[in-house]
Design a protein around this motif. Structure first.
Motif, PDB file in Angstrom:
ATOM      1  N   GLY A  52       0.798  -1.213   0.000  1.00 58.68           N
ATOM      2  CA  GLY A  52       0.000   0.000   0.000  1.00 58.68           C
ATOM      3  C   GLY A  52       0.830   1.261   0.000  1.00 58.68           C
ATOM      4  N   ARG A  53       2.072   1.165  -0.432  1.00 54.24           N
ATOM      5  CA  ARG A  53       2.947   2.327  -0.530  1.00 54.24           C
ATOM      6  C   ARG A  53       4.054   2.023  -1.535  1.00 54.24           C
ATOM      7  NH1 ARG A  53       6.161   3.882   4.509  1.00 54.24           N
ATOM      8  NH2 ARG A  53       4.079   3.981   5.461  1.00 54.24           N
ATOM      9  N   SER A  54       4.732   3.078  -1.981  1.00 55.90           N
ATOM     10  CA  SER A  54       5.795   2.907  -2.955  1.00 55.90           C
ATOM     11  C   SER A  54       7.027   2.299  -2.288  1.00 55.90           C
ATOM     12  CB  SER A  54       6.162   4.268  -3.567  1.00 55.90           C
ATOM     13  OG  SER A  54       7.270   4.144  -4.427  1.00 55.90           O
ATOM     14  N   LEU A  55       7.519   1.196  -2.843  1.00 58.84           N
ATOM     15  CA  LEU A  55       8.714   0.532  -2.345  1.00 58.84           C
ATOM     16  C   LEU A  55       9.765   0.495  -3.445  1.00 58.84           C
ATOM     17  CD1 LEU A  55       7.147  -2.578  -0.548  1.00 58.84           C
ATOM     18  CD2 LEU A  55       7.745  -0.372   0.470  1.00 58.84           C
ATOM     19  N   ALA A  56      11.031   0.412  -3.029  1.00 59.78           N
ATOM     20  CA  ALA A  56      12.119   0.302  -4.001  1.00 59.78           C
ATOM     21  C   ALA A  56      13.311  -0.355  -3.315  1.00 59.78           C
ATOM     22  CB  ALA A  56      12.501   1.678  -4.545  1.00 59.78           C
ATOM     23  N   GLY A  57      14.263  -0.794  -4.135  1.00 57.79           N
ATOM     24  CA  GLY A  57      15.473  -1.406  -3.600  1.00 57.79           C
ATOM     25  C   GLY A  57      15.470  -2.915  -3.742  1.00 57.79           C
ATOM     26  N   ALA A  58      16.468  -3.542  -3.137  1.00 51.28           N
ATOM     27  CA  ALA A  58      16.627  -4.990  -3.204  1.00 51.28           C
ATOM     28  C   ALA A  58      17.016  -5.523  -1.837  1.00 51.28           C
ATOM     29  CB  ALA A  58      17.693  -5.356  -4.232  1.00 51.28           C
ATOM     30  N   VAL A  59      16.624  -6.768  -1.559  1.00 49.97           N
ATOM     31  CA  VAL A  59      16.921  -7.413  -0.286  1.00 49.97           C
ATOM     32  C   VAL A  59      17.355  -8.852  -0.542  1.00 49.97           C
ATOM     33  CG1 VAL A  59      15.981  -8.230   1.905  1.00 49.97           C
ATOM     34  CG2 VAL A  59      15.307  -5.999   1.044  1.00 49.97           C
ATOM     35  N   ALA A  60      18.363  -9.288   0.194  1.00 56.58           N
ATOM     36  CA  ALA A  60      18.784 -10.681   0.162  1.00 56.58           C
ATOM     37  C   ALA A  60      19.077 -11.110   1.591  1.00 56.58           C
ATOM     38  CB  ALA A  60      20.023 -10.863  -0.717  1.00 56.58           C
ATOM     39  N   GLY A  61      18.839 -12.374   1.885  1.00 56.40           N
ATOM     40  CA  GLY A  61      19.076 -12.806   3.260  1.00 56.40           C
ATOM     41  C   GLY A  61      19.170 -14.301   3.413  1.00 56.40           C
ATOM     42  N   GLU A  62      19.557 -14.697   4.620  1.00 57.80           N
ATOM     43  CA  GLU A  62      19.665 -16.101   4.981  1.00 57.80           C
ATOM     44  C   GLU A  62      19.120 -16.291   6.389  1.00 57.80           C
ATOM     45  OE1 GLU A  62      23.030 -19.645   5.469  1.00 57.80           O
ATOM     46  OE2 GLU A  62      23.543 -17.747   4.518  1.00 57.80           O
ATOM     47  N   VAL A  63      18.307 -17.310   6.572  1.00 53.45           N
ATOM     48  CA  VAL A  63      17.716 -17.610   7.870  1.00 53.45           C
ATOM     49  C   VAL A  63      17.924 -19.089   8.169  1.00 53.45           C
ATOM     50  CG1 VAL A  63      15.609 -17.631   9.256  1.00 53.45           C
ATOM     51  CG2 VAL A  63      15.939 -15.838   7.542  1.00 53.45           C
ATOM     52  N   SER A  64      18.386 -19.386   9.374  1.00 52.93           N
ATOM     53  CA  SER A  64      18.518 -20.775   9.803  1.00 52.93           C
ATOM     54  C   SER A  64      17.947 -20.904  11.203  1.00 52.93           C
ATOM     55  CB  SER A  64      19.980 -21.221   9.783  1.00 52.93           C
ATOM     56  OG  SER A  64      20.755 -20.468  10.713  1.00 52.93           O
ATOM     57  N   GLY A  65      17.465 -22.105  11.532  1.00 59.62           N
ATOM     58  CA  GLY A  65      16.935 -22.284  12.871  1.00 59.62           C
ATOM     59  C   GLY A  65      16.179 -23.578  13.017  1.00 59.62           C
ATOM     60  N   ARG A  66      15.512 -23.679  14.141  1.00 59.73           N
ATOM     61  CA  ARG A  66      14.691 -24.855  14.422  1.00 59.73           C
ATOM     62  C   ARG A  66      13.487 -24.406  15.246  1.00 59.73           C
ATOM     63  NH1 ARG A  66      15.165 -26.343  19.624  1.00 59.73           N
ATOM     64  NH2 ARG A  66      16.912 -25.464  20.805  1.00 59.73           N
ATOM     65  N   TYR A  67      12.412 -25.198  15.187  1.00 61.91           N
ATOM     66  CA  TYR A  67      11.188 -24.847  15.898  1.00 61.91           C
ATOM     67  C   TYR A  67      10.455 -26.118  16.279  1.00 61.91           C
ATOM     68  CZ  TYR A  67       6.651 -22.752  16.938  1.00 61.91           C
ATOM     69  OH  TYR A  67       5.490 -22.367  17.555  1.00 61.91           O
ATOM     70  N   ASP A  68      10.109 -26.220  17.567  1.00 58.66           N
ATOM     71  CA  ASP A  68       9.354 -27.368  18.061  1.00 58.66           C
ATOM     72  C   ASP A  68       7.869 -27.041  17.955  1.00 58.66           C
ATOM     73  OD1 ASP A  68       8.156 -29.437  19.390  1.00 58.66           O
ATOM     74  OD2 ASP A  68       9.400 -29.330  21.185  1.00 58.66           O
ATOM     75  N   LEU A  69       7.172 -27.772  17.104  1.00 50.96           N
ATOM     76  CA  LEU A  69       5.763 -27.493  16.870  1.00 50.96           C
ATOM     77  C   LEU A  69       4.897 -27.773  18.083  1.00 50.96           C
ATOM     78  CD1 LEU A  69       5.476 -29.059  13.302  1.00 50.96           C
ATOM     79  CD2 LEU A  69       5.687 -26.643  13.884  1.00 50.96           C
TER      80      LEU A  69
END
Length: 290
Positions: A52-69
Motif C-alpha cells: 500500500g505504498r511505494s517501495l524500491a530497492g533490493a533485499v537478500a538474506g539467509e535464515v537458519s533455525g529450528r522450531y518445536d511445533l
C-alpha cells in the motif's frame, strides 16, 4: 528417521528462494522443524501494491533455525542485506540509501524469548540490542548511534548517541536512558541556538509497569540546564523541576541575560497543583501557584 527436504528451490523473475529442511519427531515430546533458507528479492517495487505504498530497492538474506511445533521452543539466526531500500518515507529512504544490514540471533523457550543479539547498520544508523523478554522478568539493553542526522533530514545536522536499559521484575519496572548530541540542529533557530555544541541527557523512570513515573531527568546543554526529579506513590506523586537558560537574549534579543525557573507539580485527589517561580533579566520575578 527424520523427514528430509534436502533441496528446496523456487524462482520467479528476480525473486528466489532456496534451502533445506528436516522434520524430526521425538516420540510424543517434540516435533521439530529445522532448516536453512536463502532468499532474495531484486526489485521490491513489485510489492508496492501489497504494502500500500511505494517501495524500491533490493533485499537478500539467509535464515537458519529450528522450531518445536509442540512446545513452541526454538531458535533462529538471520542476516538480511538491503541495497538502496526505500520504504516510501523520505527520511527512511535517505537513511537506508546504499547498503543496510540486519543480523539477529534469538531463542525461545516455554518461559520467554532470549534476544541473544540484534544489530542494525544502515547509512548513519547503528543499533545493537540484546536481553531476555519474559512475563514479569525482562531485561533488555540497546545502544543507538546516528553519525550524521543530515542523512535523515536535510534540515538536521550533527550526531547523536544513546543507550537504554529496560528492567521489569514482577509488576515493577525501570527504564534508564542516557546519551549525547554533538552539533545538533533541527532547523529551528531558537532550539538550535540552545543546543549548539555538545549536549548530554539522561533519564530514569520507574514504578508499576502500567504507571511509570519520573525519577530523574537531566539535560546539560550549552544554552540550557534542566533537572527534574520525581517521587511519591500513584495518586500522590510530585515532580520538581529546575531550569536555567543561559541567555534569554538568544531567543528574545530585547531581553538579554539568564533566566532561572523552578517549581513543583503535585498529584492530588482533585487533580494537579502547581507552584512555579522564576527570575529573569533586570531582576524580573514571577510566581504561579494553584
Amino acid at each position: 528417521d527424520p523427514l528430509s527436504l534436502p533441496r528446496l528451490r523456487l524462482a520467479a523473475g528476480d525473486l528466489g528462494l532456496s534451502g533445506r529442511a528436516t522434520l524430526t519427531a521425538e516420540g510424543t515430546q517434540a516435533l521439530t522443524v529445522a532448516g536453512r533458507v536463502q532468499a532474495e528479492a531484486g526489485d521490491l517495487s513489485r510489492f508496492s501494491g501489497l504494502a500500500g505504498r511505494s517501495l524500491a530497492g533490493a533485499v537478500a538474506g539467509e535464515v537458519s533455525g529450528r522450531y518445536d511445533l509442540l512446545s513452541g521452543a526454538g531458535e533462529v539466526d538471520a542476516r538480511l542485506i538491503g541495497t538502496d531500500v526505500a520504504p516510501g518515507d523520505p527520511r527512511l529512504d535517505r537513511a537506508l540509501a546504499g547498503r543496510s544490514e540486519i543480523m539477529l540471533s534469538a531463542a525461545r523457550d516455554t518461559a520467554g524469548l532470549d534476544l541473544r543479539s540484534l544489530s542494525v547498520s544502515a547509512g548513519p544508523l547503528a543499533l545493537e540490542a540484546g536481553g531476555r523478554i519474559a512475563t514479569g522478568d525482562t531485561a533488555v539493553s540497546a545502544r543507538l548511534a546516528l553519525s550524521d542526522l543530515g542523512r535523515i533530514d536535510p534540515a538536521w545536522s550533527g550526531a547523536a548517541r544513546a543507550s537504554a536499559d529496560w528492567r521489569q521484575e514482577g509488576g515493577a519496572a525501570r527504564l534508564t536512558a542516557e546519551g549525547t548530541m554533538d552539533g545538533f540542529a533541527m532547523g529551528i533557530a531558537e532550539v538550535d541556538t540552545i543546543l549548539a555544541g555538545e549536549s548530554r541527557f539522561s533519564a530514569v523512570v520507574s514504578g508499576p509497569a502500567d504507571a511509570l513515573w519520573v525519577e530523574r531527568v537531566l539535560l546539560d546543554a550549552p544554552g540550557l540546564d534542566l533537572t527534574m526529579t520525581g517521587a511519591g506513590e500513584t495518586g500522590a506523586r510530585r515532580l520538581t523541576a529546575e531550569a536555567e537558560l543561559a541567555d534569554l537574549g538568544q531567543l528574545v534579543p530585547e531581553f538579554p541575560g539568564p533566566v532561572r525557573l523552578s517549581g513543583t507539580a503535585r498529584e492530588t485527589a482533585g487533580g494537579v497543583t502547581l507552584d512555579l517561580s522564576g527570575t529573569g533579566p533586570g531582576g524580573t520575578e514571577a510566581r504561579v501557584a494553584g
